[in-house]
Design a protein around this motif. Structure first.
Motif, short mmCIF file in Angstrom:
data_model
loop_
_atom_site.label_atom_id
_atom_site.label_comp_id
_atom_site.label_asym_id
_atom_site.label_seq_id
_atom_site.Cartn_x
_atom_site.Cartn_y
_atom_site.Cartn_z
N GLY A 35 12.91 101.68 76.95
CA GLY A 35 11.82 102.28 76.21
C GLY A 35 11.25 103.48 76.92
O GLY A 35 11.41 103.65 78.13
N TRP A 36 10.60 104.32 76.16
CA TRP A 36 9.81 105.43 76.69
C TRP A 36 8.35 105.17 76.36
O TRP A 36 8.01 104.91 75.19
CB TRP A 36 10.26 106.76 76.08
N TYR A 37 7.54 105.24 77.38
CA TYR A 37 6.09 105.11 77.23
C TYR A 37 5.45 106.44 77.61
O TYR A 37 6.07 107.27 78.29
CB TYR A 37 5.55 104.02 78.16
N ARG A 38 4.20 106.61 77.21
CA ARG A 38 3.45 107.78 77.66
C ARG A 38 2.01 107.40 77.92
O ARG A 38 1.50 106.45 77.32
CB ARG A 38 3.52 108.92 76.66
N GLN A 39 1.41 108.14 78.84
CA GLN A 39 0.01 107.92 79.18
C GLN A 39 -0.71 109.25 79.23
O GLN A 39 -0.57 110.00 80.21
CB GLN A 39 -0.12 107.19 80.51
N PRO A 40 -1.48 109.58 78.19
CA PRO A 40 -2.28 110.80 78.22
C PRO A 40 -3.42 110.65 79.22
O PRO A 40 -3.80 109.52 79.56
CB PRO A 40 -2.82 110.91 76.79
N PRO A 41 -3.99 111.75 79.66
CA PRO A 41 -5.11 111.68 80.61
C PRO A 41 -6.26 110.84 80.09
O PRO A 41 -6.72 111.05 78.96
CB PRO A 41 -5.51 113.14 80.78
N GLY A 42 -6.69 109.86 80.85
CA GLY A 42 -7.83 109.05 80.48
C GLY A 42 -7.56 108.01 79.41
O GLY A 42 -8.49 107.37 78.92
N GLN A 44 -4.78 104.81 77.71
CA GLN A 44 -3.86 103.75 78.08
C GLN A 44 -2.42 104.17 77.82
O GLN A 44 -2.14 105.02 76.99
CB GLN A 44 -4.17 102.47 77.28
N ARG A 45 -1.52 103.52 78.55
CA ARG A 45 -0.10 103.74 78.34
C ARG A 45 0.32 103.10 77.02
O ARG A 45 -0.09 101.99 76.70
CB ARG A 45 0.69 103.16 79.51
N GLU A 46 1.17 103.81 76.28
CA GLU A 46 1.62 103.30 74.99
C GLU A 46 3.13 103.46 74.85
O GLU A 46 3.72 104.40 75.40
CB GLU A 46 0.93 104.06 73.84
N LEU A 47 3.73 102.55 74.10
CA LEU A 47 5.15 102.65 73.82
C LEU A 47 5.39 103.73 72.77
O LEU A 47 4.82 103.68 71.68
CB LEU A 47 5.69 101.31 73.32
N VAL A 48 6.22 104.67 73.10
CA VAL A 48 6.54 105.78 72.19
C VAL A 48 7.79 105.44 71.38
O VAL A 48 7.83 105.64 70.18
CB VAL A 48 6.75 107.08 72.98
N ALA A 49 8.82 104.96 72.08
CA ALA A 49 10.09 104.65 71.42
C ALA A 49 10.84 103.63 72.24
O ALA A 49 10.74 103.63 73.47
CB ALA A 49 10.93 105.91 71.25
N GLY A 50 11.58 102.77 71.57
CA GLY A 50 12.39 101.77 72.26
C GLY A 50 13.73 101.64 71.60
O GLY A 50 13.91 101.97 70.42
N VAL A 78 19.32 106.83 79.24
CA VAL A 78 18.63 106.82 77.95
C VAL A 78 17.91 108.15 77.79
O VAL A 78 17.44 108.73 78.77
CB VAL A 78 17.65 105.63 77.85
N TYR A 79 17.87 108.64 76.57
CA TYR A 79 17.30 109.95 76.28
C TYR A 79 16.14 109.83 75.29
O TYR A 79 16.10 108.91 74.48
CB TYR A 79 18.37 110.87 75.68
N THR A 90 0.94 115.72 74.88
CA THR A 90 0.79 115.92 76.31
C THR A 90 0.48 114.61 77.01
O THR A 90 -0.45 113.89 76.64
CB THR A 90 -0.34 116.93 76.59
N ALA A 91 1.28 114.26 78.02
CA ALA A 91 1.13 112.99 78.72
C ALA A 91 2.16 112.91 79.84
O ALA A 91 3.07 113.74 79.92
CB ALA A 91 1.34 111.82 77.77
N VAL A 92 1.98 111.90 80.69
CA VAL A 92 3.05 111.52 81.59
C VAL A 92 3.93 110.52 80.85
O VAL A 92 3.42 109.53 80.29
CB VAL A 92 2.51 110.90 82.89
N TYR A 93 5.22 110.79 80.82
CA TYR A 93 6.17 109.94 80.12
C TYR A 93 6.92 109.08 81.12
O TYR A 93 7.45 109.59 82.12
CB TYR A 93 7.13 110.79 79.29
N TYR A 94 7.01 107.78 80.80
CA TYR A 94 7.66 106.82 81.69
C TYR A 94 8.82 106.15 80.98
O TYR A 94 8.70 105.75 79.83
CB TYR A 94 6.68 105.73 82.12
N CYS A 95 9.89 106.00 81.69
CA CYS A 95 11.02 105.22 81.23
C CYS A 95 10.84 103.78 81.69
O CYS A 95 10.31 103.54 82.79
CB CYS A 95 12.30 105.81 81.81
N ALA A 96 11.27 102.83 80.88
CA ALA A 96 11.15 101.42 81.25
C ALA A 96 12.35 100.64 80.74
O ALA A 96 12.95 100.99 79.73
CB ALA A 96 9.87 100.83 80.68
#
Length: 122
Positions: A35-42, A44-50, A78-79, A90-96
């Motif tokens: 999955g790809w998650y993202r966390q915008p400034p301030g 919570q982290r959310e699942l964007v796509a899995g 994974v892409y 705009t956010a930090v994107y995390y792979c999981a």
């Protein structure tokens, strides 16, 4: 040690595109949903796509029709293709990597990447 390493983030204008990549240090893709998650400034982290081992996908409503998740098990990668980007992406994107759940949060992550910054300017 299994690691997930993201790449492809950066600065892009609204309406532009970016492709994020997440490479694993060993072959975990045959056993894990991704999955790809993202966390915008301030916020919570959310699942964007899995994407499951079998290729079934799930998207947040906010990115449907604009983002596409895919996986290449032979390359352990994974892409996330992101088109028509908006300032609010705009956010930090995390792979999981983790367990796919057919209910609730969809993915139960057990491994995280270090994150990559995506900034969309107006």
């Amino acid at each position: 040690q299994v690691q997930l390493v993201e790449s492809g983030g950066g600065l892009v204008q609204a309406g532009g595109s970016l492709r994020l990549s997440c490479a694993a240090s060993e072959n975990i893709f045959s056993a894990k949903a991704m999955g790809w998650y993202r966390q915008p400034p301030g916020k919570q982290r959310e699942l964007v796509a899995g994407i499951t081992k079998g290729g079934d996908t799930n998207y947040a409503e906010s990115v449907k029709g604009r983002f596409t998740i895919s996986r290449d098990n032979a390359k352990n990668t994974v892409y996330l293709q992101m088109n028509s980007l908006k300032v609010e992406d705009t956010a930090v994107y995390y792979c999981a990597a983790g367990l796919h759940l057919p209910y609730g949060p969809w993915l139960l992550p057990s491994l995280w990447g270090q994150g990559t910054q995506v900034t969309v300017s107006s």
